[in-house]
Design a protein around this motif. Structure first.
Motif, mmCIF file in Angstrom:
data_model
loop_
_atom_site.group_PDB
_atom_site.id
_atom_site.type_symbol
_atom_site.label_atom_id
_atom_site.label_comp_id
_atom_site.label_asym_id
_atom_site.label_seq_id
_atom_site.Cartn_x
_atom_site.Cartn_y
_atom_site.Cartn_z
ATOM 1 N N ASP A 132 -11.608 -22.565 -1.490
ATOM 2 C CA ASP A 132 -10.430 -22.753 -2.243
ATOM 3 C C ASP A 132 -10.089 -22.793 -3.563
ATOM 4 O OD1 ASP A 132 -7.474 -24.151 -0.840
ATOM 5 O OD2 ASP A 132 -8.057 -24.921 -2.767
ATOM 6 N N THR A 133 -11.014 -23.462 -4.213
ATOM 7 C CA THR A 133 -10.969 -23.552 -5.652
ATOM 8 C C THR A 133 -11.314 -22.400 -6.386
ATOM 9 O OG1 THR A 133 -11.982 -25.998 -5.621
ATOM 10 C CG2 THR A 133 -12.063 -24.980 -7.637
ATOM 11 N N ALA A 134 -12.392 -21.479 -5.977
ATOM 12 C CA ALA A 134 -12.720 -20.304 -6.603
ATOM 13 C C ALA A 134 -11.603 -19.299 -6.279
ATOM 14 C CB ALA A 134 -13.858 -19.735 -5.900
ATOM 15 N N ILE A 135 -11.023 -19.311 -5.234
ATOM 16 C CA ILE A 135 -9.921 -18.028 -4.897
ATOM 17 C C ILE A 135 -8.693 -18.643 -5.820
ATOM 18 C CG2 ILE A 135 -8.195 -17.297 -3.268
ATOM 19 C CD1 ILE A 135 -10.493 -17.627 -1.216
ATOM 20 N N PHE A 136 -8.380 -19.795 -5.716
ATOM 21 C CA PHE A 136 -6.904 -20.171 -6.491
ATOM 22 C C PHE A 136 -7.058 -20.091 -7.988
ATOM 23 C CE2 PHE A 136 -4.310 -23.362 -8.858
ATOM 24 C CZ PHE A 136 -3.097 -22.815 -8.430
ATOM 25 N N PHE A 137 -8.057 -20.597 -8.539
ATOM 26 C CA PHE A 137 -8.142 -20.450 -10.105
ATOM 27 C C PHE A 137 -8.404 -19.340 -10.560
ATOM 28 C CE2 PHE A 137 -8.276 -25.031 -9.494
ATOM 29 C CZ PHE A 137 -7.820 -25.565 -10.491
ATOM 30 N N THR A 138 -9.117 -18.168 -9.869
ATOM 31 C CA THR A 138 -9.655 -16.984 -10.196
ATOM 32 C C THR A 138 -8.055 -16.348 -10.272
ATOM 33 O OG1 THR A 138 -11.697 -17.110 -9.464
ATOM 34 C CG2 THR A 138 -10.716 -15.003 -9.720
ATOM 35 N N ILE A 139 -7.408 -16.391 -8.953
ATOM 36 C CA ILE A 139 -6.164 -15.310 -8.852
ATOM 37 C C ILE A 139 -4.988 -15.915 -9.914
ATOM 38 C CG2 ILE A 139 -4.280 -14.705 -7.440
ATOM 39 C CD1 ILE A 139 -6.094 -14.796 -5.130
ATOM 40 N N ALA A 140 -5.040 -17.459 -10.146
ATOM 41 C CA ALA A 140 -3.963 -17.869 -10.726
ATOM 42 C C ALA A 140 -4.115 -17.813 -12.314
ATOM 43 C CB ALA A 140 -3.862 -19.492 -10.313
ATOM 44 N N PHE A 141 -5.410 -17.682 -12.929
ATOM 45 C CA PHE A 141 -5.755 -17.784 -14.073
ATOM 46 C C PHE A 141 -6.399 -16.911 -14.774
ATOM 47 C CE2 PHE A 141 -4.471 -22.507 -12.676
ATOM 48 C CZ PHE A 141 -3.169 -22.404 -13.368
ATOM 49 N N SER A 142 -7.259 -16.189 -14.107
ATOM 50 C CA SER A 142 -8.363 -15.313 -14.773
ATOM 51 C C SER A 142 -7.606 -14.211 -15.372
ATOM 52 C CB SER A 142 -9.165 -14.703 -13.637
ATOM 53 O OG SER A 142 -10.075 -13.682 -14.298
ATOM 54 N N GLY A 143 -8.259 -13.940 -16.839
ATOM 55 C CA GLY A 143 -7.722 -13.047 -17.562
ATOM 56 C C GLY A 143 -7.916 -11.508 -17.157
ATOM 57 N N ALA A 144 -8.732 -11.295 -15.914
ATOM 58 C CA ALA A 144 -8.916 -10.090 -15.520
ATOM 59 C C ALA A 144 -8.062 -9.639 -14.467
ATOM 60 C CB ALA A 144 -10.520 -10.100 -14.689
ATOM 61 N N LEU A 145 -7.279 -10.600 -14.038
ATOM 62 C CA LEU A 145 -6.107 -10.305 -13.246
ATOM 63 C C LEU A 145 -4.673 -10.280 -13.503
ATOM 64 C CD1 LEU A 145 -7.759 -12.206 -10.024
ATOM 65 C CD2 LEU A 145 -7.942 -9.799 -10.716
ATOM 66 N N THR A 146 -4.661 -10.254 -15.057
ATOM 67 C CA THR A 146 -3.289 -10.236 -15.435
ATOM 68 C C THR A 146 -2.309 -9.171 -14.904
ATOM 69 O OG1 THR A 146 -4.012 -8.964 -17.287
ATOM 70 C CG2 THR A 146 -4.144 -11.161 -17.656
ATOM 71 N N TRP A 147 -3.025 -8.167 -14.377
ATOM 72 C CA TRP A 147 -2.031 -6.935 -13.631
ATOM 73 C C TRP A 147 -1.419 -7.377 -12.730
ATOM 74 C CZ3 TRP A 147 -3.253 -6.096 -8.528
ATOM 75 C CH2 TRP A 147 -4.526 -6.673 -8.388
ATOM 76 N N ILE A 148 -1.753 -8.644 -12.004
ATOM 77 C CA ILE A 148 -0.960 -9.132 -10.777
ATOM 78 C C ILE A 148 0.646 -9.414 -11.401
ATOM 79 C CG2 ILE A 148 -0.865 -11.029 -9.186
ATOM 80 C CD1 ILE A 148 -3.520 -11.039 -9.078
ATOM 81 N N GLU A 149 0.625 -10.046 -12.631
ATOM 82 C CA GLU A 149 1.786 -10.502 -12.973
ATOM 83 C C GLU A 149 2.077 -10.223 -14.431
ATOM 84 O OE1 GLU A 149 5.014 -14.271 -12.597
ATOM 85 O OE2 GLU A 149 2.948 -14.507 -12.156
ATOM 86 N N PRO A 150 2.167 -8.963 -15.163
ATOM 87 C CA PRO A 150 1.917 -9.032 -16.674
ATOM 88 C C PRO A 150 2.875 -9.794 -17.300
ATOM 89 C CG PRO A 150 2.135 -6.936 -15.314
ATOM 90 C CD PRO A 150 2.245 -7.815 -14.267
ATOM 91 N N ALA A 151 3.850 -10.188 -16.718
ATOM 92 C CA ALA A 151 4.887 -10.727 -17.836
ATOM 93 C C ALA A 151 4.659 -12.381 -17.991
ATOM 94 C CB ALA A 151 6.318 -10.563 -17.125
ATOM 95 N N ASN A 152 3.593 -12.704 -17.030
ATOM 96 C CA ASN A 152 3.127 -14.290 -17.204
ATOM 97 C C ASN A 152 2.032 -14.328 -17.978
ATOM 98 O OD1 ASN A 152 2.717 -16.765 -16.562
ATOM 99 N ND2 ASN A 152 1.466 -16.368 -14.641
ATOM 100 N N ASP A 153 2.340 -15.049 -19.316
ATOM 101 C CA ASP A 153 1.400 -15.325 -19.966
ATOM 102 C C ASP A 153 0.407 -16.542 -19.841
ATOM 103 O OD1 ASP A 153 -0.161 -15.360 -22.199
ATOM 104 O OD2 ASP A 153 1.388 -16.064 -23.665
ATOM 105 N N VAL A 154 -0.799 -16.229 -19.282
ATOM 106 C CA VAL A 154 -1.626 -17.184 -19.014
ATOM 107 C C VAL A 154 -2.806 -17.280 -20.139
ATOM 108 C CG1 VAL A 154 -1.262 -17.406 -16.619
ATOM 109 C CG2 VAL A 154 -2.963 -15.518 -17.524
ATOM 110 N N SER A 155 -2.560 -16.729 -21.450
ATOM 111 C CA SER A 155 -3.697 -16.432 -22.430
ATOM 112 C C SER A 155 -4.152 -18.074 -22.549
ATOM 113 C CB SER A 155 -3.119 -16.074 -23.553
ATOM 114 O OG SER A 155 -1.862 -16.527 -23.995
ATOM 115 N N TRP A 156 -3.319 -19.062 -22.319
ATOM 116 C CA TRP A 156 -3.804 -20.390 -22.750
ATOM 117 C C TRP A 156 -5.031 -20.821 -22.054
ATOM 118 C CZ3 TRP A 156 -3.870 -23.858 -18.722
ATOM 119 C CH2 TRP A 156 -3.049 -23.227 -17.637
#
Length: 207
Positions: A132-156
């Motif tokens: 649960d932890t690995a899947i959620f945090f990777t999808i939600a915040f990993s820089g490698a997956l910015t293509w999922i939602e390019p407009a969402n800036d998660v650079s922080w």
């Protein structure tokens, strides 16, 4: 038969709703209050699995998933300081993490059902929580997956810092994930006590 585990359905729904609300409130530097309520979902699943079986447990999980999707849809319409409270990446990560982790929990629990009473809930929750932890945090915040939602800036979340302020350097989201994972593992051990008590009481009820 559904009426028998209706309290489990309500409990799962309550946990999901509470966690979606409490995740908005910080607890210290690395956690939110939702980190302490969400792991109860694994306790609910394991109790239902032990008392009623894997089928009912899967139905309870499905209810939790649907409630989670509804919460995410509502969250996308609520604007916070930095935009919607729930972004597409968070919604996808949350939904997939819940469904995969809970289904894995059920499978592992069922495989270990005949062993010592504590083995199935402990092993299934440890593995499920880790997934649960690995899947959620990777999808939600990993820089490698910015293509999922390019407009969402998660650079922080990609800021390089020592893990939990003391370990080797890694992106900030890794520290958030590690802190969340440690809470889940701790609660997995603590949850063995209510699991034992609740299962005994439910099993003692007349059919």
């Amino acid at each position: 038969m559904t009426r028998s585990y209706l309290p489990g359905i309500f409990a799962m729904a309550a946990v999901v709703v509470a966690s979606n609300i409490l995740v908005q409130f910080l607890f210290g530097q690395w956690l939110t209050w939702g980190a302490f309520t969400y792991p109860i979902a694994f306790l609910v699943t394991d109790v239902i699995n032990r008392v009623y079986g894997a089928g009912p447990a899967r139905r309870v999980v499905l209810v939790g998933f649907v409630v989670g999707v509804i919460c995410s849809l509502i969250g996308t319409q609520i604007m916070g300081e930095f935009g919607p409270l729930v972004t597409l990446r968070i919604a996808i990560g949350s939904g997939l993490a819940f469904l995969i982790a809970q289904r894995t929990d059920i499978a592992i629990f069922s495989a270990l059902r005949s062993g010592a009473w504590w083995r199935a809930p402990l092993a299934s929750t440890l593995v499920g929580s880790s997934l649960d932890t690995a899947i959620f945090f990777t999808i939600a915040f990993s820089g490698a997956l910015t293509w999922i939602e390019p407009a969402n800036d998660v650079s922080w979340a990609g800021e390089i810092l020592p893990i939990l302020g003391a370990g080797p350097e890694a992106p900030l989201w890794v520290s958030l994930a590690v802190a969340d994972w440690m809470v889940k593992l701790s609660l997995a051990l603590i949850a063995l006590i209510p699991f034992r008590v609740i299962v005994q009481r439910l099993s003692a009820r007349p059919a």
